[in-house]
Design a protein around this motif. Structure first.
Motif, PDB file in Angstrom:
ATOM      1  N   GLY A 337      10.330  67.424  -6.211  1.00 50.51           N
ATOM      2  CA  GLY A 337      10.238  67.484  -4.064  1.00 50.51           C
ATOM      3  C   GLY A 337      12.088  68.382  -4.023  1.00 50.51           C
ATOM      4  O   GLY A 337      13.172  68.157  -4.824  1.00 50.51           O
ATOM      5  N   GLU A 338      11.944  68.285  -2.679  1.00 51.65           N
ATOM      6  CA  GLU A 338      12.904  69.438  -2.005  1.00 51.65           C
ATOM      7  C   GLU A 338      14.000  68.284  -1.741  1.00 51.65           C
ATOM      8  O   GLU A 338      13.350  67.067  -0.767  1.00 51.65           O
ATOM      9  CB  GLU A 338      12.106  70.806  -0.938  1.00 51.65           C
ATOM     10  N   PHE A 341      14.720  69.037   3.461  1.00 55.90           N
ATOM     11  CA  PHE A 341      13.465  69.680   3.886  1.00 55.90           C
ATOM     12  C   PHE A 341      13.261  69.121   5.647  1.00 55.90           C
ATOM     13  O   PHE A 341      13.618  68.762   6.150  1.00 55.90           O
ATOM     14  CB  PHE A 341      11.823  69.147   3.839  1.00 55.90           C
ATOM     15  N   THR A 345       7.283  67.769   2.352  1.00 58.57           N
ATOM     16  CA  THR A 345       8.099  67.608   1.237  1.00 58.57           C
ATOM     17  C   THR A 345       6.814  66.740  -0.183  1.00 58.57           C
ATOM     18  O   THR A 345       6.652  65.833   0.718  1.00 58.57           O
ATOM     19  CB  THR A 345       9.297  68.002   0.811  1.00 58.57           C
ATOM     20  N   GLN A 346       6.741  67.659  -0.701  1.00 60.39           N
ATOM     21  CA  GLN A 346       5.595  67.416  -1.424  1.00 60.39           C
ATOM     22  C   GLN A 346       6.304  66.797  -2.765  1.00 60.39           C
ATOM     23  O   GLN A 346       7.087  67.717  -3.695  1.00 60.39           O
ATOM     24  CB  GLN A 346       4.086  68.569  -2.708  1.00 60.39           C
ATOM     25  N   THR A 378       3.080  62.944  -0.171  1.00 61.77           N
ATOM     26  CA  THR A 378       3.829  64.051   0.095  1.00 61.77           C
ATOM     27  C   THR A 378       4.618  62.715   0.898  1.00 61.77           C
ATOM     28  O   THR A 378       4.491  61.528   1.758  1.00 61.77           O
ATOM     29  CB  THR A 378       2.962  63.859   1.470  1.00 61.77           C
ATOM     30  N   LYS A 405      14.969  64.390   5.843  1.00 64.19           N
ATOM     31  CA  LYS A 405      14.195  65.235   6.934  1.00 64.19           C
ATOM     32  C   LYS A 405      15.211  65.979   7.775  1.00 64.19           C
ATOM     33  O   LYS A 405      16.271  64.890   8.267  1.00 64.19           O
ATOM     34  CB  LYS A 405      13.517  64.792   7.847  1.00 64.19           C
TER      35      LYS A 405
END
Length: 419
Positions: A337-338, A341, A345-346, A378, A405
C-alpha cells in the motif's frame, strides 16, 4: 532446524557465526554465502540491498537518529533498511509486471561500488507535521517548500503547522558527480525557528526569516553552512547547497524536543533523477564478475534473517530456499500500500503459506487475539499498522508500516509507536 537462537550475553564472532544484539536480546546467526553461479533473482536482491545500504551509509549522519521512538544506531538502521529495501523491491516487481526492461529501471548501485543514488527513500518517521518538498526543472539547483510564501518566522511556523523552537533539517542531494564517480553527494543543514537578538533575548516572530544574502536572519545557532535560501511568492521557500550544483533530491525533517525526548516528522526524499546506473547494467556487471562482491550483512537481510519485510515487501525469491537461506521460525508478513496518500489507500498483507495474519492499527504490538486479516483494508487517515504471521502456534516478528495522509498543512499521525 533454526540457525538463529538466543543466548545470554555475547557479541562478535563465534565458530563462524555472528553474535549481536537485536531488540534487547543477544542473537547468534550462522552466515552462509550462496554458491556460484548466482541466479538473476538472487543478483537483483543483492543489488537492491546494496543500493539501499549505500544510501544509508551516505545519509547516516541524519538517518541514524531520525526515526522517532527508535534508539540511535542498529534499531534505526534496521528500520531504514526494512522500509526502503521493501520499497525498492516493490518498485522492481511493479515495473517487471508492467513489462519494463531492466535496462530502463534506473537509480541502482552496482555491487562492489561504493556509490549513492537517490530514490523515494523514507528518511525519517514521527508524529510531527510533515513538510512537503518539490523540485522544479527550470530551477535545477534548488529544492522547494511550496507552503512557505512569506519572509517572517511567524509565516514559516504558520505555513508548516509548527511552533517556536522547532528545528528544520534541510536535506539536499546533488548529482553533479554521479555518473563519473557512481555517486551523488549528500548535504544537510539545520535551522531553528527561534529568532534571537544579539543580547541573546528572544526576537519577535514577526522578524524576517531570511536576510538579504539568503541566510537565516537572527539565528539562535548558525549552522546552515553553504546553504542559501530564498522565498518566491509562487514556488515557495527554496534551499540550495552551493548554488551551482544540481539538486536531484531533497527533503525537510521537523524535530522538536519534548520531555527530554526528540519528536520527528515523517519525510520521504522527493527526487527527479533517472540517469544513474540501470538495473540491467548492474546485473550484467555482477554476472560478468566485475562487481560481484557480496557482503555477509546483505545476505542476512535479503534472506530475512530476523528482519521484517517492511513497506510493500515483495520477495523476488523464496527467502527460505536455496543455499544461504537463514530462517528463524515463521517469516514475517509483508504489508503493501502507498505509505503516503492524499485521500485513501488500499492495504494488502501476505504471509507464509498456511499462516494467518493478525494486525493492529493503534500502534500496539499484535497478538493471536488481534484483528484477523481476511481482505484488503481501506485506510483513509494516518495510522501505524503492525502485523504478525502465526503458523502452528508460532508467531513471526512484527512488520510495521506507517501510512501518512497528506494535507496542505502537514499531518499529525495519531497512535504512533516506534517499531
Amino acid at each position: 532446524m533454526k540457525t538463529g537462537f538466543w543466548l545470554k550475553g555475547g557479541k562478535g564472532k563465534l565458530a563462524g557465526a555472528t553474535v549481536y544484539q537485536q531488540n534487547g536480546e543477544t542473537v547468534m546467526r550462522e552466515v552462509v554465502s550462496p554458491t556460484n553461479p548466482k541466479t538473476e533473482k538472487q543478483i537483483i536482491q543483492r543489488i537492491v540491498m546494496h543500493t539501499v545500504m549505500q544510501s544509508y551509509s551516505k545519509m547516516k549522519d541524519i538517518c541514524d537518529h531520525s526515526f522517532e521512538g527508535l534508539k540511535k544506531g542498529q534499531p534505526t538502521m534496521a528500520y531504514f533498511m526494512s522500509q526502503n529495501v521493501g520499497f525498492l523491491r516493490q518498485k522492481v516487481a511493479e515495473q517487471q509486471a508492467q513489462g519494463v526492461a531492466f535496462d530502463a529501471m534506473y537509480n541502482f548501485v552496482p555491487l562492489g561500488l561504493k556509490g549513492f543514488t537517490p530514490n523515494q527513500y523514507q528518511v525519517s518517521m514521527g508524529s510531527l507535521p510533515r513538510v512537503d518538498c518539490t523540485l522544479h526543472s527550470d530551477d535545477e539547483a534548488k529544492g522547494f517548500v511550496p507552503a512557505v510564501k512569506a519572509n517572517t518566522y511567524q509565516a514559516v511556523i504558520d505555513a508548516l503547522g509548527l511552533q517556536r523552537g522547532d528545528q528544520l533539517t534541510f536535506l539536499m542531494i546533488d548529482g553533479n558527480s554521479s555518473r563519473s564517480f557512481g555517486q551523488c553527494n549528500f548535504h544537510f543543514c539545520r535551522v531553528i525557528l527561534d529568532p534571537t537578538n544579539s543580547d541573546h533575548s528572544q526576537a519577535a516572530l514577526s522578524s524576517a526569516f531570511l536576510d538579504g544574502e539568503g541566510k537565516v536572519n537572527l539565528p539562535s545557532v548558525r549552522n546552515e553552512g553553504n546553504f542559501t535560501f530564498a522565498i518566491d511568492s509562487t514556488k515557495g521557500l527554496s534551499f540550495t547547497y552551493n548554488g551551482s550544483l544540481t539538486c536531484v533530491a531533497c527533503a525537510v525533517i521537523v524535530s522538536r524536543k519534548m520531555n527530554d525526548k526528540w519528536l520527528r516528522s515523517t519525510a520521504y526524499l522527493t527526487y527527479a533523477f533517472a540517469e544513474e546506473y540501470s538495473l540491467g547494467e548492474c546485473i550484467d556487471a555482477a554476472q560478468s564478475g566485475s562487481n560481484s562482491q557480496i557482503y555477509a550483512a546483505n545476505d542476512a537481510y535479503l534472506n530475512n534473517a530476523g528482519q521484517s519485510g517492511g513497506a510493500g515487501h515483495t520477495d523476488l525469491t523464496d527467502p527460505n530456499s536455496g543455499t544461504g537461506s537463514i530462517t528463524t521460525g515463521v517469516a514475517a508478513p509483508t504489508i503493501g500500500g502507498e505509505g503516503a496518500f492524499t485521500t485513501s489507500t488500499q492495504v494488502t498483507m501476505s504471509g507464509p503459506d498456511g499462516a494467518e495474519i493478525r494486525y493492529t492499527t493503534d500502534g500496539s504490538t499484535p497478538t493471536a487475539s488481534s484483528t484477523l486479516y481476511t481482505e484488503p483494508i481501506t485506510v483513509s487517515s494516518s495510522v501505524t499498522l503492525k502485523a504478525i504471521a502465526i503458523k502452528d502456534g508460532q508467531s513471526s516478528e512484527v512488520t510495521t508500516k506507517q501510512f501518512v495522509k497528506n494535507t496542505s498543512g502537514g499531518d499529525d499521525p495519531s497512535g504512533f509507536e516506534g517499531a
